[in-house]
Design an enzyme around this catalytic site. Structure first.
Site, PDB file in Angstrom:
ATOM      1  N   ASP A  68     -18.775 -10.784 -21.917  1.00  0.00           N
ATOM      2  CA  ASP A  68     -19.263 -10.861 -20.539  1.00  0.00           C
ATOM      3  C   ASP A  68     -20.758 -11.151 -20.460  1.00  0.00           C
ATOM      4  O   ASP A  68     -21.188 -12.051 -19.742  1.00  0.00           O
ATOM      5  CB  ASP A  68     -18.944  -9.560 -19.781  1.00  0.00           C
ATOM      6  N   GLU A 122       4.263 -10.367  -6.728  1.00  0.00           N
ATOM      7  CA  GLU A 122       3.132 -10.490  -7.659  1.00  0.00           C
ATOM      8  C   GLU A 122       3.415  -9.885  -9.031  1.00  0.00           C
ATOM      9  O   GLU A 122       2.717 -10.197  -9.988  1.00  0.00           O
ATOM     10  CB  GLU A 122       1.872  -9.848  -7.041  1.00  0.00           C
ATOM     11  N   HIS A 156       7.998  -7.167  -4.271  1.00  0.00           N
ATOM     12  CA  HIS A 156       6.645  -7.459  -4.771  1.00  0.00           C
ATOM     13  C   HIS A 156       6.671  -8.739  -5.598  1.00  0.00           C
ATOM     14  O   HIS A 156       6.998  -8.701  -6.784  1.00  0.00           O
ATOM     15  CB  HIS A 156       6.124  -6.285  -5.620  1.00  0.00           C
ATOM     16  N   CYS A 186       5.387  -5.934   1.377  1.00  0.00           N
ATOM     17  CA  CYS A 186       5.694  -4.502   1.465  1.00  0.00           C
ATOM     18  C   CYS A 186       4.968  -3.857   2.656  1.00  0.00           C
ATOM     19  O   CYS A 186       5.271  -4.178   3.789  1.00  0.00           O
ATOM     20  CB  CYS A 186       5.381  -3.824   0.139  1.00  0.00           C
ATOM     21  N   TYR A 187       3.983  -3.004   2.432  1.00  0.00           N
ATOM     22  CA  TYR A 187       3.283  -2.407   3.579  1.00  0.00           C
ATOM     23  C   TYR A 187       2.689  -3.493   4.475  1.00  0.00           C
ATOM     24  O   TYR A 187       2.658  -3.359   5.703  1.00  0.00           O
ATOM     25  CB  TYR A 187       2.170  -1.462   3.092  1.00  0.00           C
ATOM     26  N   LYS A 228     -11.322 -11.331 -16.354  1.00  0.00           N
ATOM     27  CA  LYS A 228     -11.686 -11.491 -17.774  1.00  0.00           C
ATOM     28  C   LYS A 228     -11.204 -12.826 -18.355  1.00  0.00           C
ATOM     29  O   LYS A 228     -11.954 -13.511 -19.048  1.00  0.00           O
ATOM     30  CB  LYS A 228     -11.083 -10.332 -18.563  1.00  0.00           C
ATOM     31  N   GLY A 250       0.842  -1.190   0.000  1.00  0.00           N
ATOM     32  CA  GLY A 250       0.000   0.000   0.000  1.00  0.00           C
ATOM     33  C   GLY A 250       0.871   1.231   0.000  1.00  0.00           C
ATOM     34  O   GLY A 250       2.064   1.149   0.309  1.00  0.00           O
TER      35      GLY A 250
END
Ligand code: XMP
Length: 509
Positions: free
Chosen positions: A223, A167, A165, A78-79, A365, A51
Protein backbone atom coordinates in the site's frame (compact mmCIF):
# COMPACT_ATOMS: atom_id res chain seq x y z
CA UNK A 1 -21.24 5.79 -11.52
CA UNK A 2 -23.36 3.89 -9.03
CA UNK A 3 -24.09 4.86 -5.44
CA UNK A 4 -24.49 2.04 -2.91
CA UNK A 5 -26.50 3.13 0.10
CA UNK A 6 -25.28 1.58 3.35
CA UNK A 7 -28.17 0.23 5.41
CA UNK A 8 -25.76 -1.69 7.61
CA UNK A 9 -25.16 -4.88 5.66
CA UNK A 10 -21.90 -6.70 6.26
CA UNK A 11 -21.88 -7.24 2.48
CA UNK A 12 -21.71 -3.56 1.46
CA UNK A 13 -18.16 -3.82 0.32
CA UNK A 14 -18.99 -6.91 -1.68
CA UNK A 15 -21.70 -5.03 -3.55
CA UNK A 16 -19.20 -2.29 -4.37
CA UNK A 17 -16.69 -4.89 -5.50
CA UNK A 18 -19.21 -6.59 -7.78
CA UNK A 19 -19.97 -3.26 -9.44
CA UNK A 20 -16.33 -2.33 -9.91
CA UNK A 21 -15.51 -5.74 -11.33
CA UNK A 22 -17.57 -4.57 -14.29
CA UNK A 23 -15.34 -1.49 -14.72
CA UNK A 24 -18.08 0.76 -13.42
CA UNK A 25 -17.15 3.16 -10.64
CA UNK A 26 -19.16 2.97 -7.44
CA UNK A 27 -19.15 4.62 -4.06
CA UNK A 28 -20.64 3.45 -0.75
CA UNK A 29 -22.48 6.23 1.09
CA UNK A 30 -24.23 6.23 4.49
CA UNK A 31 -28.03 6.18 4.41
CA UNK A 32 -27.99 9.62 6.04
CA UNK A 33 -26.52 11.14 2.86
CA UNK A 34 -28.36 14.29 1.82
CA UNK A 35 -30.43 14.36 -1.32
CA UNK A 36 -28.32 17.26 -2.59
CA UNK A 37 -25.16 15.20 -2.25
CA UNK A 38 -26.75 12.35 -4.21
CA UNK A 39 -27.78 14.77 -6.94
CA UNK A 40 -24.28 16.15 -6.98
CA UNK A 41 -22.80 12.68 -7.41
CA UNK A 42 -25.13 12.30 -10.38
CA UNK A 43 -25.25 8.48 -10.33
CA UNK A 44 -26.59 6.35 -13.17
CA UNK A 45 -28.28 4.13 -10.61
CA UNK A 46 -28.59 3.45 -6.90
CA UNK A 47 -28.27 0.18 -5.00
CA UNK A 48 -29.89 0.03 -1.58
CA UNK A 49 -27.97 -2.47 0.54
CA UNK A 50 -29.31 -5.03 2.96
CA UNK A 51 -29.08 -4.53 6.70
CA UNK A 52 -29.76 -6.20 10.03
CA UNK A 53 -32.82 -4.08 10.93
CA UNK A 54 -36.49 -4.72 10.48
CA UNK A 55 -38.29 -1.95 8.61
CA UNK A 56 -40.90 -1.30 11.35
CA UNK A 57 -38.32 -1.28 14.13
CA UNK A 58 -37.75 1.99 15.93
CA UNK A 59 -34.59 3.66 14.57
CA UNK A 60 -34.35 1.39 11.56
CA UNK A 61 -32.30 3.21 8.92
CA UNK A 62 -34.09 5.32 6.33
CA UNK A 63 -33.03 7.78 3.72
CA UNK A 64 -34.42 10.70 1.76
CA UNK A 65 -37.29 9.20 -0.24
CA UNK A 66 -36.78 11.85 -2.93
CA UNK A 67 -34.37 9.38 -4.58
CA UNK A 68 -37.44 7.65 -6.01
CA UNK A 69 -38.18 10.83 -7.97
CA UNK A 70 -34.74 11.04 -9.57
CA UNK A 71 -35.84 9.02 -12.59
CA UNK A 72 -32.85 6.64 -12.34
CA UNK A 73 -32.90 2.85 -11.83
CA UNK A 74 -32.85 1.64 -8.22
CA UNK A 75 -32.07 -1.86 -6.97
CA UNK A 76 -33.03 -2.76 -3.41
CA UNK A 77 -31.38 -5.80 -1.85
CA UNK A 78 -33.01 -7.49 1.17
CA UNK A 79 -33.56 -4.64 3.67
CA UNK A 80 -33.07 -2.24 0.74
CA UNK A 81 -35.99 -3.95 -1.01
CA UNK A 82 -38.11 -3.72 2.15
CA UNK A 83 -37.29 -0.03 2.42
CA UNK A 84 -38.35 0.53 -1.18
CA UNK A 85 -41.57 -1.47 -0.79
CA UNK A 86 -42.48 0.22 2.47
CA UNK A 87 -41.68 3.73 1.23
CA UNK A 88 -43.63 3.30 -2.00
CA UNK A 89 -46.78 2.00 -0.29
CA UNK A 90 -46.38 -1.79 -0.04
CA UNK A 91 -46.25 -3.96 3.09
CA UNK A 92 -43.58 -5.95 4.87
CA UNK A 93 -44.25 -8.58 7.51
CA UNK A 94 -42.28 -10.83 9.79
CA UNK A 95 -42.06 -14.07 7.81
CA UNK A 96 -43.68 -17.24 9.23
CA UNK A 97 -40.59 -19.11 8.23
CA UNK A 98 -37.26 -17.40 8.56
CA UNK A 99 -35.20 -18.16 5.52
CA UNK A 100 -31.49 -18.46 6.02
CA UNK A 101 -29.10 -20.18 3.63
CA UNK A 102 -29.68 -21.64 0.21
CA UNK A 103 -32.93 -21.59 -1.72
CA UNK A 104 -33.85 -22.30 -5.29
CA UNK A 105 -35.02 -19.24 -7.20
CA UNK A 106 -37.92 -19.72 -9.60
CA UNK A 107 -38.25 -17.02 -12.21
CA UNK A 108 -41.90 -16.06 -12.68
CA UNK A 109 -41.70 -13.29 -15.19
CA UNK A 110 -39.20 -11.88 -17.66
CA UNK A 111 -37.02 -9.36 -15.93
CA UNK A 112 -33.94 -7.59 -17.34
CA UNK A 113 -32.03 -8.69 -14.23
CA UNK A 114 -32.67 -12.35 -15.08
CA UNK A 115 -31.77 -12.12 -18.76
CA UNK A 116 -30.35 -15.37 -20.19
CA UNK A 117 -30.92 -17.31 -16.94
CA UNK A 118 -32.77 -20.58 -16.61
CA UNK A 119 -35.23 -20.81 -13.76
CA UNK A 120 -34.46 -22.83 -10.61
CA UNK A 121 -30.95 -21.90 -9.53
CA UNK A 122 -29.35 -21.59 -6.13
CA UNK A 123 -29.41 -18.28 -4.34
CA UNK A 124 -28.44 -17.23 -0.84
CA UNK A 125 -31.13 -15.82 1.46
CA UNK A 126 -30.90 -14.34 4.93
CA UNK A 127 -34.05 -12.66 6.17
CA UNK A 128 -36.71 -12.66 8.86
CA UNK A 129 -39.06 -10.19 7.13
CA UNK A 130 -40.82 -10.61 3.78
CA UNK A 131 -42.79 -8.49 1.37
CA UNK A 132 -46.50 -9.32 1.51
CA UNK A 133 -48.03 -6.50 -0.52
CA UNK A 134 -46.50 -4.79 -3.51
CA UNK A 135 -46.55 -1.04 -4.13
CA UNK A 136 -48.44 0.12 -7.19
CA UNK A 137 -46.78 -0.61 -10.50
CA UNK A 138 -44.73 -3.57 -9.21
CA UNK A 139 -44.92 -7.23 -10.22
CA UNK A 140 -43.42 -10.37 -8.68
CA UNK A 141 -40.60 -11.64 -10.87
CA UNK A 142 -39.30 -14.58 -8.81
CA UNK A 143 -40.14 -16.80 -5.81
CA UNK A 144 -38.55 -19.43 -3.61
CA UNK A 145 -40.35 -22.21 -1.71
CA UNK A 146 -40.58 -20.15 1.48
CA UNK A 147 -40.74 -16.68 -0.01
CA UNK A 148 -43.38 -16.10 -2.63
CA UNK A 149 -42.20 -12.52 -3.23
CA UNK A 150 -38.45 -13.07 -3.68
CA UNK A 151 -37.90 -10.59 -6.52
CA UNK A 152 -39.97 -7.66 -7.76
CA UNK A 153 -39.84 -5.08 -10.49
CA UNK A 154 -41.50 -1.88 -11.58
CA UNK A 155 -40.49 -2.07 -15.21
CA UNK A 156 -41.63 1.40 -16.10
CA UNK A 157 -39.61 3.12 -13.38
CA UNK A 158 -36.78 0.58 -13.49
CA UNK A 159 -37.05 -0.17 -9.78
CA UNK A 160 -36.01 -3.70 -8.78
CA UNK A 161 -36.04 -5.59 -5.52
CA UNK A 162 -34.19 -8.77 -4.62
CA UNK A 163 -34.83 -10.62 -1.37
CA UNK A 164 -31.77 -12.75 -2.10
CA UNK A 165 -28.20 -11.53 -1.83
CA UNK A 166 -26.78 -11.37 -5.36
CA UNK A 167 -23.45 -10.04 -4.09
CA UNK A 168 -22.38 -13.21 -2.25
CA UNK A 169 -20.49 -15.81 -4.19
CA UNK A 170 -22.90 -18.62 -3.32
CA UNK A 171 -25.74 -16.96 -5.23
CA UNK A 172 -25.48 -18.51 -8.66
CA UNK A 173 -26.05 -15.82 -11.29
CA UNK A 174 -25.78 -13.14 -8.58
CA UNK A 175 -22.92 -11.28 -10.27
CA UNK A 176 -24.80 -11.53 -13.54
CA UNK A 177 -27.89 -9.90 -11.97
CA UNK A 178 -25.75 -6.99 -10.84
CA UNK A 179 -24.15 -6.81 -14.27
CA UNK A 180 -27.59 -6.71 -15.92
CA UNK A 181 -28.66 -3.96 -13.52
CA UNK A 182 -25.61 -1.90 -14.49
CA UNK A 183 -25.80 -2.31 -18.23
CA UNK A 184 -29.44 -3.15 -19.07
CA UNK A 185 -31.15 -0.92 -16.54
CA UNK A 186 -28.65 1.85 -15.78
CA UNK A 187 -26.90 1.86 -19.19
CA UNK A 188 -23.55 2.35 -17.46
CA UNK A 189 -20.39 2.65 -19.51
CA UNK A 190 -17.20 0.82 -18.60
CA UNK A 191 -14.76 3.59 -17.85
CA UNK A 192 -13.44 2.61 -14.43
CA UNK A 193 -9.97 1.28 -15.17
CA UNK A 194 -6.72 1.62 -13.29
CA UNK A 195 -5.36 3.78 -16.09
CA UNK A 196 -8.26 6.23 -15.83
CA UNK A 197 -7.97 6.13 -12.05
CA UNK A 198 -4.25 6.88 -11.98
CA UNK A 199 -4.50 9.70 -14.54
CA UNK A 200 -7.24 11.32 -12.45
CA UNK A 201 -5.42 10.77 -9.15
CA UNK A 202 -2.15 12.23 -10.45
CA UNK A 203 -3.93 15.35 -11.70
CA UNK A 204 -5.75 15.74 -8.37
CA UNK A 205 -2.58 15.37 -6.30
CA UNK A 206 -0.79 17.92 -8.49
CA UNK A 207 -3.54 20.40 -7.98
CA UNK A 208 -3.93 19.83 -4.24
CA UNK A 209 -0.22 19.92 -3.39
CA UNK A 210 1.04 22.61 -5.76
CA UNK A 211 4.66 23.37 -4.90
CA UNK A 212 4.41 22.23 -1.28
CA UNK A 213 6.09 19.08 -0.01
CA UNK A 214 4.66 15.72 1.01
CA UNK A 215 6.26 13.40 3.51
CA UNK A 216 5.46 9.75 3.74
CA UNK A 217 6.51 6.70 5.71
CA UNK A 218 7.51 3.75 3.52
CA UNK A 219 7.22 0.32 5.06
CA UNK A 220 8.11 -1.85 2.11
CA UNK A 221 4.53 -3.09 1.93
CA UNK A 222 2.24 -2.87 -1.09
CA UNK A 223 0.00 0.00 0.00
CA UNK A 224 2.62 2.56 0.98
CA UNK A 225 4.76 1.66 -2.05
CA UNK A 226 1.91 2.12 -4.52
CA UNK A 227 0.74 5.33 -2.84
CA UNK A 228 4.30 6.73 -2.89
CA UNK A 229 4.73 5.83 -6.55
CA UNK A 230 1.51 7.59 -7.47
CA UNK A 231 2.36 10.72 -5.47
CA UNK A 232 5.84 10.69 -6.95
CA UNK A 233 4.41 10.63 -10.47
CA UNK A 234 2.43 13.73 -9.55
CA UNK A 235 4.98 15.85 -7.70
CA UNK A 236 8.36 14.17 -8.27
CA UNK A 237 11.12 15.48 -6.02
CA UNK A 238 8.71 17.20 -3.66
CA UNK A 239 7.81 13.81 -2.18
CA UNK A 240 10.04 12.90 0.77
CA UNK A 241 9.87 9.29 1.89
CA UNK A 242 11.12 8.01 5.20
CA UNK A 243 12.04 4.38 5.73
CA UNK A 244 12.79 3.51 9.33
CA UNK A 245 15.00 0.52 9.99
CA UNK A 246 13.88 -0.39 13.49
CA UNK A 247 16.13 -3.43 13.64
CA UNK A 248 13.07 -5.68 13.51
CA UNK A 249 12.97 -6.16 9.75
CA UNK A 250 13.41 -9.39 7.86
CA UNK A 251 16.57 -10.41 6.05
CA UNK A 252 17.32 -8.07 3.12
CA UNK A 253 14.13 -6.06 3.69
CA UNK A 254 15.73 -2.73 2.83
CA UNK A 255 17.72 -4.14 -0.11
CA UNK A 256 14.60 -5.78 -1.56
CA UNK A 257 12.71 -2.53 -1.32
CA UNK A 258 15.53 -0.61 -2.97
CA UNK A 259 15.71 -3.09 -5.78
CA UNK A 260 12.01 -3.48 -6.51
CA UNK A 261 10.90 0.10 -6.06
CA UNK A 262 13.63 2.59 -5.65
CA UNK A 263 15.80 1.53 -8.55
CA UNK A 264 12.97 2.40 -10.91
CA UNK A 265 11.91 5.66 -9.34
CA UNK A 266 14.04 8.60 -8.56
CA UNK A 267 12.53 8.80 -5.07
CA UNK A 268 13.75 11.14 -2.40
CA UNK A 269 14.15 8.70 0.43
CA UNK A 270 15.67 9.01 3.82
CA UNK A 271 16.78 5.70 5.31
CA UNK A 272 16.88 6.12 9.05
CA UNK A 273 18.94 3.67 11.02
CA UNK A 274 17.13 3.50 14.35
CA UNK A 275 18.12 -0.07 15.17
CA UNK A 276 19.93 0.79 18.40
CA UNK A 277 17.15 3.03 19.71
CA UNK A 278 14.55 0.31 19.22
CA UNK A 279 16.62 -2.61 20.47
CA UNK A 280 17.76 -0.70 23.56
CA UNK A 281 14.17 0.26 24.39
CA UNK A 282 13.06 -3.33 23.94
CA UNK A 283 15.88 -4.74 26.09
CA UNK A 284 14.54 -7.29 28.57
CA UNK A 285 10.89 -6.73 27.60
CA UNK A 286 8.86 -9.93 27.28
CA UNK A 287 5.23 -8.79 27.46
CA UNK A 288 3.72 -8.66 23.91
CA UNK A 289 1.61 -5.57 24.54
CA UNK A 290 4.55 -3.71 26.06
CA UNK A 291 6.63 -4.56 23.02
CA UNK A 292 3.94 -3.23 20.70
CA UNK A 293 3.53 0.02 22.65
CA UNK A 294 7.24 0.73 22.81
CA UNK A 295 7.62 0.16 19.07
CA UNK A 296 4.57 2.26 18.14
CA UNK A 297 5.74 5.22 20.20
CA UNK A 298 9.34 5.08 19.03
CA UNK A 299 8.29 4.86 15.41
CA UNK A 300 6.36 8.10 15.74
CA UNK A 301 9.26 9.78 17.56
CA UNK A 302 11.72 8.85 14.82
CA UNK A 303 9.33 9.77 12.04
CA UNK A 304 8.53 13.14 13.60
CA UNK A 305 12.20 13.98 14.10
CA UNK A 306 12.93 13.24 10.44
CA UNK A 307 9.87 15.03 9.16
CA UNK A 308 10.74 18.16 11.15
CA UNK A 309 13.92 18.48 9.06
CA UNK A 310 11.94 18.91 5.86
CA UNK A 311 11.08 22.49 4.98
CA UNK A 312 7.66 23.44 3.70
CA UNK A 313 6.25 19.94 4.33
CA UNK A 314 2.52 20.49 4.44
CA UNK A 315 1.14 17.06 3.62
CA UNK A 316 1.41 13.53 4.94
CA UNK A 317 0.97 10.76 2.38
CA UNK A 318 -0.66 7.53 3.53
CA UNK A 319 -1.63 4.25 1.89
CA UNK A 320 -5.12 4.09 3.41
CA UNK A 321 -7.48 1.81 1.48
CA UNK A 322 -11.21 1.96 0.81
CA UNK A 323 -12.24 -0.63 3.41
CA UNK A 324 -10.68 1.58 6.13
CA UNK A 325 -12.63 4.55 4.84
CA UNK A 326 -15.93 2.67 4.67
CA UNK A 327 -15.40 1.43 8.18
CA UNK A 328 -14.53 4.83 9.61
CA UNK A 329 -17.25 6.59 7.63
CA UNK A 330 -19.73 4.16 9.06
CA UNK A 331 -18.56 5.18 12.47
CA UNK A 332 -19.92 8.66 11.80
CA UNK A 333 -22.71 8.11 9.33
CA UNK A 334 -23.76 4.65 8.27
CA UNK A 335 -24.86 1.86 10.55
CA UNK A 336 -22.25 -0.74 9.53
CA UNK A 337 -20.73 -1.91 12.79
CA UNK A 338 -17.52 -0.13 13.67
CA UNK A 339 -14.54 -2.37 13.19
CA UNK A 340 -11.72 0.08 13.67
CA UNK A 341 -11.14 3.79 13.55
CA UNK A 342 -9.05 4.91 10.68
CA UNK A 343 -5.71 6.25 11.85
CA UNK A 344 -2.73 4.85 10.05
CA UNK A 345 -0.23 6.79 12.08
CA UNK A 346 -1.89 7.35 15.44
CA UNK A 347 -1.89 10.95 16.60
CA UNK A 348 0.59 12.12 14.02
CA UNK A 349 -1.38 14.25 11.57
CA UNK A 350 -3.07 16.50 14.10
CA UNK A 351 0.07 17.03 16.09
CA UNK A 352 2.12 17.91 13.03
CA UNK A 353 -0.65 19.93 11.45
CA UNK A 354 -0.13 18.10 8.19
CA UNK A 355 -2.93 17.55 5.74
CA UNK A 356 -3.49 13.98 4.65
CA UNK A 357 -3.01 12.79 1.09
CA UNK A 358 -4.52 9.34 0.71
CA UNK A 359 -4.59 8.58 -3.01
CA UNK A 360 -5.69 4.94 -2.56
CA UNK A 361 -8.66 5.74 -0.40
CA UNK A 362 -11.12 4.69 -3.09
CA UNK A 363 -9.47 1.35 -3.86
CA UNK A 364 -9.73 -2.20 -2.66
CA UNK A 365 -6.56 -4.24 -2.11
CA UNK A 366 -6.74 -6.09 -5.41
CA UNK A 367 -7.29 -2.79 -7.23
CA UNK A 368 -4.19 -1.41 -5.52
CA UNK A 369 -2.24 -4.37 -6.86
CA UNK A 370 -3.58 -3.72 -10.37
CA UNK A 371 -2.68 -0.06 -10.04
CA UNK A 372 0.82 -1.00 -8.88
CA UNK A 373 1.29 -3.13 -11.98
CA UNK A 374 0.01 -0.34 -14.16
CA UNK A 375 2.50 2.03 -12.52
CA UNK A 376 5.31 -0.39 -13.33
CA UNK A 377 6.06 -1.67 -9.82
CA UNK A 378 7.71 -5.10 -9.66
CA UNK A 379 5.48 -8.12 -9.16
CA UNK A 380 7.58 -9.23 -6.21
CA UNK A 381 6.68 -6.12 -4.30
CA UNK A 382 3.05 -6.10 -5.35
CA UNK A 383 2.47 -9.65 -4.16
CA UNK A 384 4.36 -9.29 -0.89
CA UNK A 385 2.68 -10.98 2.02
CA UNK A 386 1.66 -8.65 4.87
CA UNK A 387 4.30 -7.95 7.50
CA UNK A 388 3.25 -6.48 10.86
CA UNK A 389 4.40 -3.04 11.97
CA UNK A 390 6.11 -4.40 15.12
CA UNK A 391 8.05 -6.75 12.86
CA UNK A 392 10.08 -9.62 14.21
CA UNK A 393 9.62 -8.39 17.79
CA UNK A 394 6.27 -10.18 17.95
CA UNK A 395 7.75 -13.33 16.40
CA UNK A 396 10.44 -13.74 19.03
CA UNK A 397 8.75 -15.07 22.11
CA UNK A 398 10.37 -13.56 25.17
CA UNK A 399 13.40 -11.29 25.16
CA UNK A 400 14.62 -9.75 21.93
CA UNK A 401 18.37 -9.74 21.38
CA UNK A 402 20.53 -9.13 18.33
CA UNK A 403 21.52 -12.81 18.33
CA UNK A 404 17.96 -14.06 18.45
CA UNK A 405 16.96 -11.66 15.70
CA UNK A 406 19.73 -13.06 13.52
CA UNK A 407 18.58 -16.64 14.16
CA UNK A 408 14.98 -15.80 13.31
CA UNK A 409 15.96 -13.82 10.19
CA UNK A 410 17.95 -16.72 8.82
CA UNK A 411 15.26 -19.30 9.54
CA UNK A 412 12.56 -17.07 8.08
CA UNK A 413 14.55 -16.46 4.88
CA UNK A 414 14.95 -20.22 4.33
CA UNK A 415 11.25 -20.81 4.93
CA UNK A 416 10.24 -18.11 2.44
CA UNK A 417 12.74 -19.28 -0.13
CA UNK A 418 11.31 -22.81 -0.04
CA UNK A 419 7.70 -21.58 -0.07
CA UNK A 420 8.48 -19.51 -3.17
CA UNK A 421 10.29 -22.41 -4.81
CA UNK A 422 7.23 -24.59 -4.24
CA UNK A 423 5.07 -21.96 -6.00
CA UNK A 424 2.99 -21.37 -2.85
CA UNK A 425 3.95 -17.81 -1.94
CA UNK A 426 0.95 -16.08 -3.51
CA UNK A 427 -1.46 -18.80 -2.42
CA UNK A 428 -0.70 -18.22 1.24
CA UNK A 429 -1.85 -15.17 3.16
CA UNK A 430 1.34 -15.38 5.19
CA UNK A 431 4.15 -17.81 5.93
CA UNK A 432 6.79 -17.04 8.54
CA UNK A 433 9.01 -18.42 11.27
CA UNK A 434 8.58 -17.87 15.00
CA UNK A 435 11.40 -18.27 17.51
CA UNK A 436 10.19 -20.06 20.63
CA UNK A 437 11.42 -19.39 24.17
CA UNK A 438 12.30 -23.01 24.88
CA UNK A 439 15.30 -25.20 24.30
CA UNK A 440 15.14 -28.91 23.68
CA UNK A 441 17.58 -31.80 23.52
CA UNK A 442 18.79 -33.18 20.22
CA UNK A 443 21.65 -35.14 18.73
CA UNK A 444 23.78 -33.82 15.89
CA UNK A 445 26.96 -35.47 14.63
CA UNK A 446 26.95 -37.91 17.58
CA UNK A 447 26.87 -35.00 19.97
CA UNK A 448 24.14 -33.99 22.35
CA UNK A 449 22.63 -30.58 21.62
CA UNK A 450 20.44 -28.37 23.76
CA UNK A 451 19.21 -25.62 21.47
CA UNK A 452 16.39 -23.40 20.26
CA UNK A 453 13.19 -24.31 18.50
CA UNK A 454 11.55 -22.67 15.45
CA UNK A 455 7.81 -22.84 14.76
CA UNK A 456 6.55 -22.56 11.20
CA UNK A 457 3.36 -20.57 10.75
CA UNK A 458 1.59 -20.66 7.37
CA UNK A 459 -2.02 -19.57 6.89
CA UNK A 460 -4.59 -19.08 4.20
CA UNK A 461 -7.06 -16.22 4.57
CA UNK A 462 -9.07 -13.66 2.62
CA UNK A 463 -8.88 -10.76 5.01
CA UNK A 464 -6.95 -11.88 8.13
CA UNK A 465 -10.15 -11.68 10.19
CA UNK A 466 -10.26 -15.47 10.07
CA UNK A 467 -7.57 -17.83 8.84
CA UNK A 468 -6.87 -21.50 8.46
CA UNK A 469 -3.51 -23.21 8.88
CA UNK A 470 -2.18 -24.09 5.46
CA UNK A 471 -1.96 -27.77 4.60
CA UNK A 472 1.66 -27.56 3.41
CA UNK A 473 2.93 -30.73 1.71
CA UNK A 474 4.90 -32.95 4.10
CA UNK A 475 7.86 -33.08 1.73
CA UNK A 476 8.06 -29.32 1.73
CA UNK A 477 7.87 -29.20 5.53
CA UNK A 478 10.62 -31.79 5.62
CA UNK A 479 12.87 -29.74 3.37
CA UNK A 480 12.26 -26.56 5.36
CA UNK A 481 12.94 -28.30 8.66
CA UNK A 482 16.12 -29.94 7.35
CA UNK A 483 17.49 -26.76 5.93
CA UNK A 484 16.74 -24.68 9.02
CA UNK A 485 18.36 -27.20 11.35
CA UNK A 486 21.40 -27.59 9.11
CA UNK A 487 21.89 -23.99 8.11
CA UNK A 488 20.83 -21.96 11.13
CA UNK A 489 23.04 -22.11 14.12
CA UNK A 490 21.47 -22.90 17.47
CA UNK A 491 18.31 -24.49 16.08
CA UNK A 492 17.86 -28.21 16.59
CA UNK A 493 14.08 -28.57 16.30
CA UNK A 494 11.32 -27.28 13.98
CA UNK A 495 7.59 -27.60 14.67
CA UNK A 496 4.53 -26.73 12.54
CA UNK A 497 1.67 -24.63 13.92
CA UNK A 498 -1.73 -26.23 13.14
CA UNK A 499 -3.99 -23.62 14.76
CA UNK A 500 -6.68 -21.75 12.85
CA UNK A 501 -7.90 -18.22 13.68
CA UNK A 502 -9.99 -18.21 15.78
CA UNK A 503 -9.09 -19.56 18.29
CA UNK A 504 -5.47 -18.61 17.55
CA UNK A 505 -4.33 -15.36 15.98
CA UNK A 506 -2.04 -15.28 12.97
CA UNK A 507 0.89 -13.73 14.82
CA UNK A 508 2.01 -15.39 18.02
CA UNK A 509 2.12 -12.19 20.07
P1 XMP B 1 -3.45 -11.37 13.99
O1 XMP B 1 -2.18 -11.81 14.64
O2 XMP B 1 -4.19 -10.34 14.80
O3 XMP B 1 -3.01 -10.63 12.65
O4 XMP B 1 -4.32 -12.52 13.58
C1 XMP B 1 -3.86 -10.28 11.61
C2 XMP B 1 -3.04 -9.65 10.50
O5 XMP B 1 -2.54 -8.39 10.91
C3 XMP B 1 -1.12 -8.38 10.91
N1 XMP B 1 -0.72 -7.66 12.12
C4 XMP B 1 -0.29 -6.38 12.13
N2 XMP B 1 -0.08 -5.50 11.13
N3 XMP B 1 0.62 -3.87 12.69
C5 XMP B 1 0.40 -4.26 11.42
O6 XMP B 1 0.63 -3.46 10.51
C6 XMP B 1 0.43 -4.69 13.75
O7 XMP B 1 0.64 -4.32 14.91
C7 XMP B 1 -0.05 -6.01 13.44
N4 XMP B 1 -0.34 -7.09 14.22
C8 XMP B 1 -0.75 -8.08 13.38
C9 XMP B 1 -0.70 -9.83 10.90
O8 XMP B 1 0.59 -10.01 10.33
C10 XMP B 1 -1.81 -10.47 10.11
O9 XMP B 1 -1.63 -10.29 8.71
Amino acid sequence: MIVVIDFGSQFNQLIARRVRENNVYCQVEPSGISFDKIKQLNPDGIILSGGPSSIYEKNSPTMDAAIFELGIPILGICYGMHYMVHTLGGKIQKADKREYGFASLDIKEADPLFKDMNTGFQCWMSHGDSTIELPEGFVVTASTRNTSIAAIANHEKKFYGLQLHPEVEHSINGSLMIKHFLFNACKCTTNWTMKSFSDGAIAQIKEAVGDKKVIMGLSGGVDSSVAATLIHKAIGKNLFCIFVDNGLLRKNEQEDLEQSLLSKLDLNIQFVDAKDTFLTALGGVTDPEKKRKIIGKLFIDVFEAEAAKIDNAKFLGQGTLYPDIIESKSAFGGPTSIIKSHHNVGGLPEKMKLKLIEPLQLLFKDEVRKLGTQLGIDDDLIWRQPFPGPGLAIRIMGKITADRLMVLRNADAILLEEIRKAGLYRKLWQAFAVLLPIKSVGVMGDKRTFADCIAIRAVTSNDAMTADWAKLPHDLLGTISNRIINEVENINRVVFDITSKPPGTIEWE
